[in-house]
Design a protein around this motif. Sequence first.
Motif, PDB file in Angstrom:
ATOM      1  N   LEU A   3       0.847  -1.183   0.000  1.00  0.00           N
ATOM      2  CA  LEU A   3       0.000   0.000   0.000  1.00  0.00           C
ATOM      3  C   LEU A   3       0.885   1.236   0.000  1.00  0.00           C
ATOM      4  O   LEU A   3       1.761   1.394   0.850  1.00  0.00           O
ATOM      5  CB  LEU A   3      -0.911   0.012   1.224  1.00  0.00           C
ATOM      6  N   LEU A 239      -1.585  -0.254  -9.259  1.00  0.00           N
ATOM      7  CA  LEU A 239      -2.802   0.463  -9.632  1.00  0.00           C
ATOM      8  C   LEU A 239      -2.843   1.778  -8.861  1.00  0.00           C
ATOM      9  O   LEU A 239      -2.885   1.781  -7.624  1.00  0.00           O
ATOM     10  CB  LEU A 239      -4.039  -0.369  -9.317  1.00  0.00           C
ATOM     11  N   ALA A 241      -5.024   4.370  -7.663  1.00  0.00           N
ATOM     12  CA  ALA A 241      -6.459   4.481  -7.430  1.00  0.00           C
ATOM     13  C   ALA A 241      -6.898   5.942  -7.485  1.00  0.00           C
ATOM     14  O   ALA A 241      -6.088   6.864  -7.453  1.00  0.00           O
ATOM     15  CB  ALA A 241      -6.812   3.858  -6.081  1.00  0.00           C
ATOM     16  N   VAL A 248     -13.059   4.237  -3.075  1.00  0.00           N
ATOM     17  CA  VAL A 248     -12.060   3.473  -2.323  1.00  0.00           C
ATOM     18  C   VAL A 248     -11.891   3.982  -0.901  1.00  0.00           C
ATOM     19  O   VAL A 248     -11.649   3.200   0.035  1.00  0.00           O
ATOM     20  CB  VAL A 248     -10.700   3.534  -3.057  1.00  0.00           C
ATOM     21  N   ALA A 259      -9.198  -3.470  -2.633  1.00  0.00           N
ATOM     22  CA  ALA A 259      -7.867  -4.078  -2.706  1.00  0.00           C
ATOM     23  C   ALA A 259      -7.957  -5.578  -2.930  1.00  0.00           C
ATOM     24  O   ALA A 259      -7.168  -6.152  -3.700  1.00  0.00           O
ATOM     25  CB  ALA A 259      -7.090  -3.770  -1.428  1.00  0.00           C
ATOM     26  N   HIS A 262      -8.922  -6.263  -6.623  1.00  0.00           N
ATOM     27  CA  HIS A 262      -7.843  -5.970  -7.563  1.00  0.00           C
ATOM     28  C   HIS A 262      -6.619  -6.844  -7.293  1.00  0.00           C
ATOM     29  O   HIS A 262      -5.846  -7.119  -8.220  1.00  0.00           O
ATOM     30  CB  HIS A 262      -7.508  -4.488  -7.529  1.00  0.00           C
ATOM     31  N   PHE A 267      -2.942  -7.396  -9.194  1.00  0.00           N
ATOM     32  CA  PHE A 267      -2.251  -6.207  -8.716  1.00  0.00           C
ATOM     33  C   PHE A 267      -1.641  -6.476  -7.345  1.00  0.00           C
ATOM     34  O   PHE A 267      -2.279  -7.089  -6.479  1.00  0.00           O
ATOM     35  CB  PHE A 267      -3.203  -5.013  -8.652  1.00  0.00           C
ATOM     36  N   ILE A 270      -1.268  -1.019  -4.414  1.00  0.00           N
ATOM     37  CA  ILE A 270      -2.328  -0.031  -4.569  1.00  0.00           C
ATOM     38  C   ILE A 270      -1.779   1.307  -4.090  1.00  0.00           C
ATOM     39  O   ILE A 270      -1.180   1.394  -3.010  1.00  0.00           O
ATOM     40  CB  ILE A 270      -3.578  -0.393  -3.748  1.00  0.00           C
TER      41      ILE A 270
END
Length: 299
Positions: A3, A239, A241, A248, A259, A262, A267, A270
């Motif tokens: 993340l 990705l 976002a 999201v 998450a 995806h 993925f 994120i």
Amino acid sequence: MRLSTCVLPVHRWTDGGREVWRRAEQLGFHTAYTYDHLSWRPPFRDGPWFGAVPTLAAAAGVTSRVRLGTLVSSPNFRDPVTLAKELISLDDLSEGRITLGIGAGSSGADATVLGREAWSPAERADRYAEFVELLDTLLTQDVTSHSGRYYAARDARNMPGCVQRPRLPFAVAATGSRGMRLAARYGQAWVTTGDRRVLEDPAATAEQSRTALARQVERLATACAEEGRGADEGPRRILLAGFTPDQVLDSVAAFVDFAGAHGRLGFDEIVLHWPLPDSRFAADQAVFERIATEGLAQL
């Protein structure tokens, strides 16, 4: 799953900017990226907007763990020779924490700000390919000379090179077949915001977006196979976002659903925009910080 966050360069350093980057590290984000534009679309076009390279240099000085990077730099106003020198310097200042997000650019304000006409899509794609290839060479060789169709280097010296070897990682933005081949050949990561046809359709659904993203992932896999990179050797899939129909940042649960869905598409990183009031990236800061600290654990 990783993340990360993207901090738009709109904050004066002495008026909150420094604290945002420090907080990004405290929250445990894997990477804190920033946009590399000279200006961006409304409402940001008529407000404060700072340069990516000095912003990242300053961020490197007030952090010690979080990775830093552009998302993305482009040929619109960058030259590979000068960008390579700046990247080597950033990699040194950060002690090896820089990722170069790189893309072809668009036909927006950056494309004409230097006083020229915007390039055609074909020329943009050609320039992008040569730009990425030359950057790869500049960042992996002490001395480079190059005479190409669009870019040149004469005895360009880049000692001592990157802290990260053989060079700092590239996150190559791509949606079409040519860009996918660049990502497969040069990328340690591939980045997308989604499918343009979906993003430009106000009636598009989250399901339609995911279907389109799945096709992009398949195209990347095909390009990797053509480049001789297996499933375990290909670039990471990022990705960015904030552009798909998904909400999201409404809650931790909304993020977890996003998450997870995806992640199942393939993925593994994120990127969430740092909240900015009165913009498409507006969000509750407390919810955002809960997502940062609790979200991945709930996947």
